[in-house]
Design an enzyme around this catalytic site. Structure first.
Site, mmCIF file in Angstrom:
data_model
loop_
_atom_site.group_PDB
_atom_site.id
_atom_site.type_symbol
_atom_site.label_atom_id
_atom_site.label_comp_id
_atom_site.label_asym_id
_atom_site.label_seq_id
_atom_site.Cartn_x
_atom_site.Cartn_y
_atom_site.Cartn_z
ATOM 1 N N GLU A 113 -10.615 -4.729 46.712
ATOM 2 C CA GLU A 113 -11.142 -5.394 45.513
ATOM 3 C C GLU A 113 -12.590 -4.986 45.315
ATOM 4 O O GLU A 113 -13.233 -4.521 46.252
ATOM 5 C CB GLU A 113 -11.131 -6.923 45.715
ATOM 6 N N LYS A 115 -16.488 -5.871 45.075
ATOM 7 C CA LYS A 115 -17.348 -6.942 45.593
ATOM 8 C C LYS A 115 -18.309 -7.310 44.467
ATOM 9 O O LYS A 115 -19.184 -6.515 44.104
ATOM 10 C CB LYS A 115 -18.106 -6.466 46.831
ATOM 11 N N ASP A 117 -21.336 -8.890 42.527
ATOM 12 C CA ASP A 117 -22.690 -9.223 42.951
ATOM 13 C C ASP A 117 -23.180 -10.409 42.125
ATOM 14 O O ASP A 117 -23.896 -10.257 41.144
ATOM 15 C CB ASP A 117 -23.591 -8.000 42.746
ATOM 16 N N TYR A 225 -11.334 -14.851 43.548
ATOM 17 C CA TYR A 225 -10.775 -13.887 44.497
ATOM 18 C C TYR A 225 -10.177 -14.484 45.763
ATOM 19 O O TYR A 225 -9.833 -13.747 46.675
ATOM 20 C CB TYR A 225 -11.817 -12.840 44.868
ATOM 21 N N CYS A 406 -59.624 -9.510 47.791
ATOM 22 C CA CYS A 406 -58.603 -9.972 46.846
ATOM 23 C C CYS A 406 -58.913 -9.456 45.428
ATOM 24 O O CYS A 406 -60.021 -9.662 44.929
ATOM 25 C CB CYS A 406 -58.561 -11.508 46.829
ATOM 26 N N CYS A 409 -59.782 -12.730 43.166
ATOM 27 C CA CYS A 409 -60.946 -13.609 43.329
ATOM 28 C C CYS A 409 -62.035 -12.998 44.215
ATOM 29 O O CYS A 409 -63.078 -13.622 44.430
ATOM 30 C CB CYS A 409 -60.508 -14.964 43.891
ATOM 31 N N CYS A 424 -54.853 -13.504 50.875
ATOM 32 C CA CYS A 424 -56.139 -14.024 50.436
ATOM 33 C C CYS A 424 -56.233 -15.478 50.906
ATOM 34 O O CYS A 424 -55.393 -16.295 50.535
ATOM 35 C CB CYS A 424 -56.216 -13.927 48.913
ATOM 36 N N CYS A 430 -58.225 -19.302 44.191
ATOM 37 C CA CYS A 430 -57.706 -17.987 43.770
ATOM 38 C C CYS A 430 -56.623 -18.241 42.705
ATOM 39 O O CYS A 430 -55.642 -18.938 42.975
ATOM 40 C CB CYS A 430 -57.144 -17.258 44.979
HETATM 41 S S1 IVH Z 1 -13.668 -12.892 49.796
HETATM 42 C C1 IVH Z 1 -13.456 -15.584 53.563
HETATM 43 N N1 IVH Z 1 -13.790 -11.221 47.786
HETATM 44 O O1 IVH Z 1 -19.265 -11.648 49.072
HETATM 45 C C2 IVH Z 1 -14.011 -14.552 52.679
HETATM 46 N N2 IVH Z 1 -15.801 -12.221 48.542
HETATM 47 O O2 IVH Z 1 -20.437 -11.729 52.066
HETATM 48 C C3 IVH Z 1 -14.150 -14.981 51.280
HETATM 49 N N3 IVH Z 1 -17.778 -11.581 47.229
HETATM 50 O O3 IVH Z 1 -19.680 -15.007 49.950
HETATM 51 C C4 IVH Z 1 -14.813 -14.015 50.420
HETATM 52 N N4 IVH Z 1 -16.734 -10.274 45.807
HETATM 53 O O4 IVH Z 1 -19.737 -14.381 47.510
HETATM 54 C C5 IVH Z 1 -14.482 -12.026 48.620
HETATM 55 N N5 IVH Z 1 -13.728 -9.763 45.978
HETATM 56 C C6 IVH Z 1 -14.415 -10.564 46.796
HETATM 57 C C7 IVH Z 1 -15.810 -10.742 46.675
HETATM 58 C C8 IVH Z 1 -16.480 -11.579 47.583
HETATM 59 C C9 IVH Z 1 -17.907 -10.794 46.153
HETATM 60 C C10 IVH Z 1 -18.922 -12.257 47.872
HETATM 61 C C11 IVH Z 1 -18.720 -13.700 48.193
HETATM 62 C C12 IVH Z 1 -18.954 -13.847 49.657
HETATM 63 C C13 IVH Z 1 -19.712 -12.615 49.973
HETATM 64 C C14 IVH Z 1 -19.384 -12.208 51.377
#
Ligand code: IVH
Length: 682
Positions: A113, A115, A117, A225, A406, A409, A424, A430
């Site tokens: 999947e 990840k 952000d 997710y 600084c 100040c 500072c 400041c």
């Molecule tokens: S699964 C038990 N799937 O990444 C694990 N996490 O460092 C549950 N995150 O805290 C997380 N995309 O905030 C999962 N497709 C994804 C994700 C994901 C982002 C984040 C989530 C988690 C952090 C893990």
């Protein structure tokens, strides 16, 4: 309109709007025009205001927001929120596969999947309705941000389809598309406010806003997710997500099942490149073992599941010329060097500035003005300088010397042993440090004077009306009316002026006045003593009971308190040894701020349950009902006999009457067990 008709029409409109929200925000396939949609929504809002008795508890008008939260309640997660093990290398992925195979054997399927952000969130659904949304917090307990989360239009307030478990949690990530992020920042700059650093920070700031109507304007989105519940009717993670999609949740389109590590690498390589074409930020991919049975066999470490791993993309890197170095003074006096660069394209944006962190890093890399440097962009908007391209260094460049005084100040800079940053020491005069102290003082968890937020304290400071926190309490209508702020309008490309009008002034004065009721522990936190955060302030306040006792405390007294170590003790002693601090406190006392724990609170064991009301019902395992009620009061909470919309929790034991449960569910009041309650006290 007659009531019967109104009831019917409200139900019909609610259904229709739910369907259009799903089409638009989850499927991205609207079937009506924005105008027609707005007309339906307006009609529903109007009818609900005329006939509030027919308003559905999970009406789609909740997406519009309007509920104001005073303070976010802490909630213990039914399923703790784990993080993921991180890796940056393909070898680590091979190691992960080997570890999995050692326990499971060769027959393993993986799910890959994106990840996301953003900011993790846990949603709880009961009988198909969203009842609670809680932030990750420390993984065990987080903030109840349900009202704000209800405004996110891709999150279903009521599920569609069939087959969903009666009670489950679903975890996901709140994100902000890049385009919306840029719009918000554009507006902030025009309003003279600091722009947010990146979409992730914007999301975390937004979900903690007190006015949900403001949150609704921010265009947040949410991908889910991870489905969790008792006896889920699925064998695999993949199937559970596909089912969740059919119930109306937004599930990423880019989830794939892989059999081999090579399939995983193909996915990874494609997204390392393609992610720049997505409308939102991703910082890697997540690889999960698909079968729930196999996940159970692998289990968890203290922090993360053994059945999943996150691969983080490497940041993009380019080289460009360093043209000069500026110095910024932060709120705590830390001086940060900032590099000005020849503009260069990096990960889709033009970069002109980069942070250099501190003097050590500059000398470690021997960075000189005029060098070609390698610049990298991680999750932040401001990129970092990674190293110097020495092969391109012109011979005449001089070594760089860090400033000694600084830039704000003129005070001689200092550096603490073992710390990389110069700072500072001129805390009291400041300018950026004073502004920082003022901003901290008025912030939500401190004195909560939100009528002074959004840059207004800065205006007061620039007009020399407020030079320290005590000056706030000398402000009057006459001093404030008409004061001006000059800002640059990027739209009109010229300087503009705005001045404080009657309404602004009266709100500011009201806010300041109300802050006189803020309890001592928060006043202590608001003073901004180094290392005295919210928790330490509470501990000190409850232990000593008054500021006078704290002023008279010596190091031994301070070290007696659990969790107060040398560093904090010394900082507290230093603060109160300073005559300027004492003078400030004297002025704040004269202004009638609270410098003593309230009489009622003196007998409390903690104020963990402050502001919360409980209904205790049923038979419990470890304590009697009366013991639990007493405990609630000892920790600052209140007991009430019957459930109303103002109840914070129903503390439910065995054999609780079905009526109470029904009522709590109807009003979306969280029902907690004895176990979760005891967690709240920790
Ligand atoms: S699964 C038990 N799937 O990444 C694990 N996490 O460092 C549950 N995150 O805290 C997380 N995309 O905030 C999962 N497709 C994804 C994700 C994901 C982002 C984040 C989530 C988690 C952090 C893990």
């Amino acid at each position: 309109m007659d009531a019967g008709l109104a009831k019917q029409r409200i139900a019909q409109l609610s259904d229709e709007i739910r369907k259009h929200n799903h089409n638009y925000y989850v499927l991205s396939q609207p079937t009506i025009s924005d105008y027609d949609f707005d007309m339906l929504l307006e009609e529903l809002i109007r009818l609900e205001s005329l006939f509030p008795e027919f308003r559905e508890a999970d009406s789609p008008t909740q997406h519009v927001g309007g509920e104001i939260t005073k303070e976010f309640r802490q909630v213990v997660h039914q399923y703790p929120m784990f993080s993921l093990g991180n890796t940056y290398s393909e070898n680590d992925i091979r190691d992960f596969e080997e570890r999995v195979q050692k326990i499971i054997g060769k027959d393993v399927e993986y799910v890959c999947e994106l990840k996301f952000d953003g900011v993790a969130i846990s949603l709880t659904y009961h009988n198909g309705r969203l009842i609670q949304a809680v932030t990750r917090g420390d993984g065990v307990q987080g903030d109840d941000v349900t009202q704000n989360i209800r405004t996110i239009k891709s999150i279903p307030l009521r599920l569609q389809g069939t087959g969903y478990p009666p009670h489950f949690d679903i975890k996901g990530e709140i994100i902000l598309p890049r385009a919306s992020f840029e719009n918000i920042n554009q507006q902030r700059i025009e309003d003279g406010e600091e722009p947010f650093a990146n979409p992730r920070n914007t999301v975390s700031g937004t979900i903690k806003m007190l006015d949900s109507a403001e949150v609704a304007k921010r265009n947040l989105d949410c991908y889910l997710y991870y489905l969790q519940g008792e006896n889920l009717p699925f064998q695999t993670h993949y199937d559970s997500l596909m089912a969740a999609r059919s119930w109306g949740f937004k599930i990423s389109e880019y989830i794939v099942r892989c059999k081999t590590v090579d399939d995983i690498f193909d996915y990874l390589k494609m997204w390392d490149h393609e992610r720049h074409n997505l409308p939102f930020d991703t910082d890697g991919i997540v690889i999960k073992v698909n079968a729930f049975k196999q996940q159970d066999l692998l289990g968890f470490t203290a922090k993360s599941p053994r059945w999943a791993i996150a691969y983080k993309f490497k940041a993009e890197r380019v080289s460009t010329r360093l043209t000069s170095i500026d110095f910024q003074v932060g709120r705590t006096g830390t001086v940060t060097p900032v590099a000005n660069l020849e503009p260069v394209l990096l990960a889709g944006t033009i970069v002109k500035r980069a942070t250099l962190h501190n003097a050590d890093i500059i000398s470690f890399h021997d960075i000189r003005v005029g060098d070609m440097v390698f610049v990298e962009k991680g999750g932040e908007i401001i990129p970092k300088i990674i190293s110097v391209d020495l092969s391109q260094r012109p011979p005449e460049l001089n070594q760089f010397h860090f400033i000694t005084h600084c830039p704000e100040c003129g005070t001689l800079l200092q550096r603490q042993e073992n710390e990389a940053a110069w700072y500072c020491p001129n805390e009291t005069s400041c300018p950026p440090q004073i502004k920082g102290k003022l901003e901290h003082f008025i912030s939500r968890k401190a004195m909560n004077i939100d009528s002074l937020g959004e840059g207004k304290v800065e205006i007061l400071y620039d007009n020399k009306l407020v030079l320290n926190i005590a000056d706030l309490y000398d402000l009057t209508y006459e001093k404030l009316i008409g004061i001006e702020k000059i800002y640059f309008s990027t739209d009109e490309k010229k300087e503009k002026r705005i001045s404080f009008r009657e309404k602004t002034v009266s709100n500011i004065l009201k806010g300041i006045n109300a802050s006189r009721d803020i309890p001592f522990e928060r006043v202590l936190y608001a003073l901004g003593i180094r290392f005295v955060g919210e928790t330490v302030a509470k501990k000190l306040a409850f232990h000593f009971g008054s500021v006078d006792a704290l002023i008279n405390a010596n190091k031994e007294h301070l070290l007696e308190i659990e969790e107060i170590g040398e560093k904090i003790a010394e900082s507290v002693l230093k603060y109160f040894a300073n005559s300027e601090s004492l003078e400030l406190i004297q002025r704040l006392k004269t202004a009638r701020l609270r410098f003593e724990i309230e009489a009622a609170a003196k007998t409390l064991k903690s104020n963990n349950l402050e502001g919360m009301t409980f209904v205790v019902s049923g038979v419990f395992e470890q304590f009697s009902r009366d013991e639990l009620k007493k405990t609630i009061e000892e920790h600052g909470g209140k007991n009430i006999g019957s459930i109303s919309s103002r109840t914070s929790y129903l503390l439910a034991g065995n054999n609780m009457g079905p009526e109470k449960r029904k009522k709590a569910e109807k009003l979306n009041i969280p029902i907690i067990s004895e176990e979760s309650f005891l967690q709240m006290l920790k």
